[in-house]
Design a protein around this motif. Structure first.
Motif, PDB file in Angstrom:
ATOM      1  N   ILE A 155      -0.773   5.906   7.888  1.00 37.29           N
ATOM      2  CA  ILE A 155      -2.134   6.447   7.947  1.00 37.29           C
ATOM      3  C   ILE A 155      -3.135   5.337   8.283  1.00 37.29           C
ATOM      4  CG2 ILE A 155      -3.975   7.439   6.542  1.00 37.29           C
ATOM      5  CD1 ILE A 155      -1.731   9.417   7.313  1.00 37.29           C
ATOM      6  N   GLY A 156      -2.982   4.207   7.594  1.00 37.98           N
ATOM      7  CA  GLY A 156      -3.915   3.094   7.802  1.00 37.98           C
ATOM      8  C   GLY A 156      -3.886   2.566   9.218  1.00 37.98           C
ATOM      9  N   ASP A 157      -2.684   2.378   9.775  1.00 36.12           N
ATOM     10  CA  ASP A 157      -2.560   1.846  11.133  1.00 36.12           C
ATOM     11  C   ASP A 157      -3.233   2.755  12.152  1.00 36.12           C
ATOM     12  OD1 ASP A 157      -1.229  -0.402  10.338  1.00 36.12           O
ATOM     13  OD2 ASP A 157       0.779   0.356  10.781  1.00 36.12           O
ATOM     14  N   GLN A 158      -3.125   4.068  11.954  1.00 38.07           N
ATOM     15  CA  GLN A 158      -3.697   5.008  12.920  1.00 38.07           C
ATOM     16  C   GLN A 158      -5.220   5.002  12.884  1.00 38.07           C
ATOM     17  OE1 GLN A 158      -1.454   8.809  13.490  1.00 38.07           O
ATOM     18  NE2 GLN A 158      -0.129   8.060  11.862  1.00 38.07           N
ATOM     19  N   LEU A 166     -11.598   6.394   3.972  1.00 39.81           N
ATOM     20  CA  LEU A 166     -10.641   7.132   3.146  1.00 39.81           C
ATOM     21  C   LEU A 166     -11.238   7.442   1.778  1.00 39.81           C
ATOM     22  CD1 LEU A 166      -7.266   5.356   4.023  1.00 39.81           C
ATOM     23  CD2 LEU A 166      -7.987   7.645   4.690  1.00 39.81           C
ATOM     24  N   GLU A 167     -11.988   6.506   1.230  1.00 36.83           N
ATOM     25  CA  GLU A 167     -12.667   6.760  -0.042  1.00 36.83           C
ATOM     26  C   GLU A 167     -13.757   7.809   0.133  1.00 36.83           C
ATOM     27  OE1 GLU A 167     -13.983   2.860  -1.086  1.00 36.83           O
ATOM     28  OE2 GLU A 167     -12.109   2.338  -2.132  1.00 36.83           O
ATOM     29  N   MET A 168     -14.458   7.746   1.267  1.00 38.21           N
ATOM     30  CA  MET A 168     -15.536   8.685   1.543  1.00 38.21           C
ATOM     31  C   MET A 168     -15.025  10.129   1.618  1.00 38.21           C
ATOM     32  SD  MET A 168     -18.303   8.592   4.701  1.00 38.21           S
ATOM     33  CE  MET A 168     -18.756   6.886   4.373  1.00 38.21           C
ATOM     34  N   VAL A 169     -13.805  10.314   2.156  1.00 34.83           N
ATOM     35  CA  VAL A 169     -13.259  11.673   2.277  1.00 34.83           C
ATOM     36  C   VAL A 169     -12.471  12.091   1.036  1.00 34.83           C
ATOM     37  CG1 VAL A 169     -13.178  11.567   4.792  1.00 34.83           C
ATOM     38  CG2 VAL A 169     -11.139  10.918   3.483  1.00 34.83           C
ATOM     39  N   GLY A 170     -12.510  11.269  -0.005  1.00 36.23           N
ATOM     40  CA  GLY A 170     -11.953  11.685  -1.288  1.00 36.23           C
ATOM     41  C   GLY A 170     -10.491  11.376  -1.520  1.00 36.23           C
ATOM     42  N   ILE A 171      -9.949  10.375  -0.858  1.00 37.09           N
ATOM     43  CA  ILE A 171      -8.551   9.983  -1.087  1.00 37.09           C
ATOM     44  C   ILE A 171      -8.533   8.875  -2.129  1.00 37.09           C
ATOM     45  CG2 ILE A 171      -6.492   8.930  -0.056  1.00 37.09           C
ATOM     46  CD1 ILE A 171      -7.096  10.461   2.475  1.00 37.09           C
ATOM     47  N   GLY A 184      -7.229   5.878  -4.520  1.00 35.25           N
ATOM     48  CA  GLY A 184      -6.371   4.729  -4.266  1.00 35.25           C
ATOM     49  C   GLY A 184      -6.214   4.461  -2.784  1.00 35.25           C
ATOM     50  N   ALA A 185      -7.343   4.474  -2.072  1.00 30.57           N
ATOM     51  CA  ALA A 185      -7.321   4.412  -0.604  1.00 30.57           C
ATOM     52  C   ALA A 185      -6.566   3.196  -0.083  1.00 30.57           C
ATOM     53  CB  ALA A 185      -8.750   4.410  -0.070  1.00 30.57           C
ATOM     54  N   GLU A 186      -6.751   2.044  -0.705  1.00 30.52           N
ATOM     55  CA  GLU A 186      -6.122   0.826  -0.196  1.00 30.52           C
ATOM     56  C   GLU A 186      -4.606   0.909  -0.232  1.00 30.52           C
ATOM     57  OE1 GLU A 186      -6.593  -4.033  -0.567  1.00 30.52           O
ATOM     58  OE2 GLU A 186      -7.682  -2.710  -1.940  1.00 30.52           O
ATOM     59  N   SER A 187      -4.058   1.452  -1.290  1.00 31.66           N
ATOM     60  CA  SER A 187      -2.598   1.577  -1.376  1.00 31.66           C
ATOM     61  C   SER A 187      -2.074   2.732  -0.527  1.00 31.66           C
ATOM     62  CB  SER A 187      -2.171   1.764  -2.836  1.00 31.66           C
ATOM     63  OG  SER A 187      -2.741   2.949  -3.370  1.00 31.66           O
ATOM     64  N   ARG A 188      -2.887   3.809  -0.384  1.00 30.43           N
ATOM     65  CA  ARG A 188      -2.435   4.974   0.386  1.00 30.43           C
ATOM     66  C   ARG A 188      -2.417   4.712   1.888  1.00 30.43           C
ATOM     67  NH1 ARG A 188      -2.253   9.732  -2.455  1.00 30.43           N
ATOM     68  NH2 ARG A 188      -0.694  10.238  -0.875  1.00 30.43           N
ATOM     69  N   MET A 189      -3.055   3.639   2.323  1.00 28.66           N
ATOM     70  CA  MET A 189      -3.034   3.286   3.751  1.00 28.66           C
ATOM     71  C   MET A 189      -1.615   3.051   4.263  1.00 28.66           C
ATOM     72  SD  MET A 189      -6.273   0.735   4.233  1.00 28.66           S
ATOM     73  CE  MET A 189      -5.744   0.255   5.866  1.00 28.66           C
ATOM     74  N   ALA A 190      -0.719   2.644   3.372  1.00 31.43           N
ATOM     75  CA  ALA A 190       0.657   2.343   3.782  1.00 31.43           C
ATOM     76  C   ALA A 190       1.540   3.591   3.832  1.00 31.43           C
ATOM     77  CB  ALA A 190       1.267   1.329   2.818  1.00 31.43           C
ATOM     78  N   ALA A 191       0.979   4.758   3.470  1.00 30.59           N
ATOM     79  CA  ALA A 191       1.757   5.997   3.463  1.00 30.59           C
ATOM     80  C   ALA A 191       1.858   6.584   4.874  1.00 30.59           C
ATOM     81  CB  ALA A 191       1.116   7.010   2.525  1.00 30.59           C
ATOM     82  N   PHE A 192       2.905   7.380   5.086  1.00 29.39           N
ATOM     83  CA  PHE A 192       3.104   8.076   6.349  1.00 29.39           C
ATOM     84  C   PHE A 192       2.599   9.521   6.218  1.00 29.39           C
ATOM     85  CE2 PHE A 192       6.033   4.554   6.557  1.00 29.39           C
ATOM     86  CZ  PHE A 192       5.971   4.169   7.889  1.00 29.39           C
ATOM     87  N   ARG A 242      -7.976  15.533   5.448  1.00 29.75           N
ATOM     88  CA  ARG A 242      -8.958  14.518   5.066  1.00 29.75           C
ATOM     89  C   ARG A 242      -8.761  13.239   5.878  1.00 29.75           C
ATOM     90  NH1 ARG A 242     -11.495  15.489  -0.075  1.00 29.75           N
ATOM     91  NH2 ARG A 242     -10.820  17.498  -0.914  1.00 29.75           N
ATOM     92  N   VAL A 243      -7.505  12.878   6.125  1.00 30.87           N
ATOM     93  CA  VAL A 243      -7.206  11.701   6.945  1.00 30.87           C
ATOM     94  C   VAL A 243      -7.733  11.910   8.363  1.00 30.87           C
ATOM     95  CG1 VAL A 243      -5.356  10.348   8.020  1.00 30.87           C
ATOM     96  CG2 VAL A 243      -5.210  10.959   5.598  1.00 30.87           C
ATOM     97  N   MET A 244      -7.544  13.108   8.910  1.00 33.81           N
ATOM     98  CA  MET A 244      -8.043  13.408  10.258  1.00 33.81           C
ATOM     99  C   MET A 244      -9.570  13.312  10.315  1.00 33.81           C
ATOM    100  SD  MET A 244      -5.650  13.850  12.412  1.00 33.81           S
ATOM    101  CE  MET A 244      -6.720  14.418  13.709  1.00 33.81           C
ATOM    102  N   ILE A 245     -10.229  13.757   9.248  1.00 31.52           N
ATOM    103  CA  ILE A 245     -11.690  13.659   9.191  1.00 31.52           C
ATOM    104  C   ILE A 245     -12.107  12.191   9.157  1.00 31.52           C
ATOM    105  CG2 ILE A 245     -13.732  14.152   7.778  1.00 31.52           C
ATOM    106  CD1 ILE A 245     -12.280  16.746   6.884  1.00 31.52           C
ATOM    107  N   ALA A 246     -11.405  11.383   8.345  1.00 30.07           N
ATOM    108  CA  ALA A 246     -11.712   9.952   8.272  1.00 30.07           C
ATOM    109  C   ALA A 246     -11.534   9.287   9.633  1.00 30.07           C
ATOM    110  CB  ALA A 246     -10.806   9.283   7.236  1.00 30.07           C
TER     111      ALA A 246
END
Length: 330
Positions: free
Chosen positions: A112-115, A139-144, A146-154, A165-169
């Motif tokens: 998610i973060g790379d994209q 990512l924090e703005m759209v309500g996710i 633990g944004a920093e750690s969730r960046m590494a998720a697929f 929410r990721v698409m909105i971000a």
């Protein structure tokens, strides 16, 4: 201020069976900071209109006519006549789009973060640390959480609502002046739909951007839009401020759409009405008004007029345009 002005936009697809007129002579404006909803059944031309604006319909497969003048930071740009290099400068930076299915819009092999970082880096010559910080902020703005750690998720590790929410971000990472949201709540449950729409409204106010909301859900429109364009068979058949449209729909098709929506303000609740028949084939539209085979009000019009003439989109009340012969003398 007018941000986007579309005049006589037509999109036609040549096929072995005939010419598909997906969008036919569509004209409208979007003002800075407002929300314009485009509603209608599937196949009415809502998405094709906006894909044409984004330059995402290959011109080798379609005939795209008309103009779409966008007020960019570098001056007025005609989105229809611009080449792909010019459009790539605008896409994602000044005009962004949220697509219907976030699972197919996000790349499954990248985090998610790379994209989101890539979307920021394309339009900004900054260090990757700046893009990373901007990604965490969005990512924090759209309500996710633990944004920093969730960046590494697929993408597959997120739920449908979280992917949206990721698409909105990703769409907002470059602070666009116009956001096109194409069915942003499709396939989401009702509570998540409400959360996503509230998020879009809040972000729109915070970032002061305009939004085109494409949907077939009249309930979503009521609490979100300032103005509404109703499309049927590739044409706009009614256009009005949202309050005027809901209080006094003039086109029989719009009346049918609203009659099919449950209403909490009604004292008597019976069966919801359905529009009879099916939408017409865009290859062989009926003569006259495209809605006439399904219309329950054509008996109010002089015999044969609805079947032989296409009504013009005319001003019937304050900023209320209608394409219909019924009630013209009222």
């Amino acid at each position: 201020m007018t941000l986007l002005k579309i005049e006589s936009l037509s999109v036609e697809f040549p096929t072995p069976d005939g010419l598909v007129k997906a969008v036919d002579q569509v004209s409208f404006e979007v003002n800075a900071g407002e929300t314009l909803a485009i509603v209608g059944e599937s196949g009415s031309g809502k998405t094709v209109t906006n894909l044409a604006l984004m330059g995402l319909i290959p011109k080798r497969t379609a005939n795209i006519l008309g103009s779409a003048k966008f007020e960019s930071t570098d001056g007025v740009v005609n989105l229809i006549n611009s080449n792909q290099k010019e459009l790539r400068k605008l896409r994602g930076r000044e005009i962004a789009m949220i697509f219907q299915d976030p699972m197919s819009s996000l790349h499954p092999f990248y985090t998610i973060g790379d994209q989101i970082i890539e979307a920021h880096q394309i339009h900004n010559e900054v260090d990757i640390k700046v893009s990373r910080a901007r990604t965490i902020e969005l990512l924090e703005m759209v309500g996710i959480q633990g944004a920093e750690s969730r960046m590494a998720a697929f993408p597959h590790q997120f739920s449908g609502g979280m992917r949206q929410r990721v698409m909105i971000a990703m769409a907002l990472v470059n602070n666009p002046s116009l956001l096109i949201a194409d069915e942003p709540t499709t396939a989401l449950d009702v509570t998540v739909q409400a959360q996503i729409m509230k998020l879009l409204r809040d972000l729109q106010k915070e970032l002061k951007m305009a939004m085109i909301l494409i949907t077939h859900d009249m309930g979503v429109v009521a609490g979100t839009a300032n103005r509404v364009n109703v499309m049927y068979a590739g044409r706009i058949v009614e256009s009005a401020k949202v309050r005027d449209l809901y209080a006094n729909p003039l086109m029989p098709y719009t009346q049918g759409l609203l009659a099919s929506v449950p209403r909490m303000d009604r004292t008597k609740i019976g069966r919801l009405s359905a529009i009879p028949g099916q939408p017409p084939s865009l290859i062989s539209l009926p003569s006259g008004c495209s809605f006439n085979p399904r219309c329950n009000r054509k008996t109010e019009v002089e015999s044969g007029k609805c079947e032989s003439q296409m009504p013009e989109l005319r001003l019937r009340a304050d900023e209320h345009l209608v394409r219909c012969f019924a009630g013209e003398g009222a």
